[in-house]
Design a protein around this motif. Structure first.
Motif, PDB file in Angstrom:
ATOM      1  N   LYS A  19       0.867  -1.175   0.000  1.00 17.78           N
ATOM      2  CA  LYS A  19       0.000   0.000   0.000  1.00 17.78           C
ATOM      3  C   LYS A  19       0.903   1.224   0.000  1.00 17.78           C
ATOM      4  O   LYS A  19       1.745   1.388   0.882  1.00 17.78           O
ATOM      5  N   PHE A  20       0.731   2.075  -1.017  1.00 21.09           N
ATOM      6  CA  PHE A  20       1.544   3.283  -1.138  1.00 21.09           C
ATOM      7  C   PHE A  20       1.016   4.340  -0.185  1.00 21.09           C
ATOM      8  O   PHE A  20      -0.177   4.635  -0.164  1.00 21.09           O
ATOM      9  N   ASP A  22       1.485   7.608  -0.078  1.00 25.44           N
ATOM     10  CA  ASP A  22       1.063   8.903  -0.607  1.00 25.44           C
ATOM     11  C   ASP A  22      -0.238   8.844  -1.400  1.00 25.44           C
ATOM     12  O   ASP A  22      -0.976   9.819  -1.458  1.00 25.44           O
ATOM     13  N   SER A  23      -0.551   7.706  -1.997  1.00 24.76           N
ATOM     14  CA  SER A  23      -1.741   7.654  -2.857  1.00 24.76           C
ATOM     15  C   SER A  23      -2.805   6.673  -2.372  1.00 24.76           C
ATOM     16  O   SER A  23      -3.939   6.745  -2.805  1.00 24.76           O
ATOM     17  N   ASN A  25      -2.890   3.720  -3.237  1.00 21.25           N
ATOM     18  CA  ASN A  25      -2.971   2.647  -4.228  1.00 21.25           C
ATOM     19  C   ASN A  25      -2.338   1.385  -3.665  1.00 21.25           C
ATOM     20  O   ASN A  25      -1.463   1.448  -2.798  1.00 21.25           O
TER      21      ASN A  25
END
Length: 75
Positions: A19-20, A22-23, A25
């Motif tokens: 899981k990123f 910053d986004s 996603n």
């Protein structure tokens, strides 16, 4: 090669879920994906050729390096 380590990796039954930060996603890869990447990476090292890596490849390399770091290493 620029690495973006702003992610959280969670180990699953069959691999990892990324899981990123910053986004939000997500990306998933399996142990088979890691094995295929390790083979591709080692072949590039043996041949001396530069390996062009996808974002997924770069993440697998980061996870692979973290797994291989000895327990007594201070981060």
């Amino acid at each position: 090669m620029e690495r973006n380590n702003n992610f959280t990796a969670t180990q699953t039954e069959n691999g990892f879920k990324i899981k990123f930060d910053d986004s939000g996603n997500q990306l998933e890869f399996t142990y088979e994906d890691i094995n295929q990447f390790a083979y591709k990476y080692s072949q590039s090292q043996i041949s001396g050729e530069e390996l062009e890596m996808t974002e997924k490849d770069e993440l697998m390399l980061s996870i692979w390096e973290m797994v291989l770091i000895p327990d007594n290493t201070i981060h």
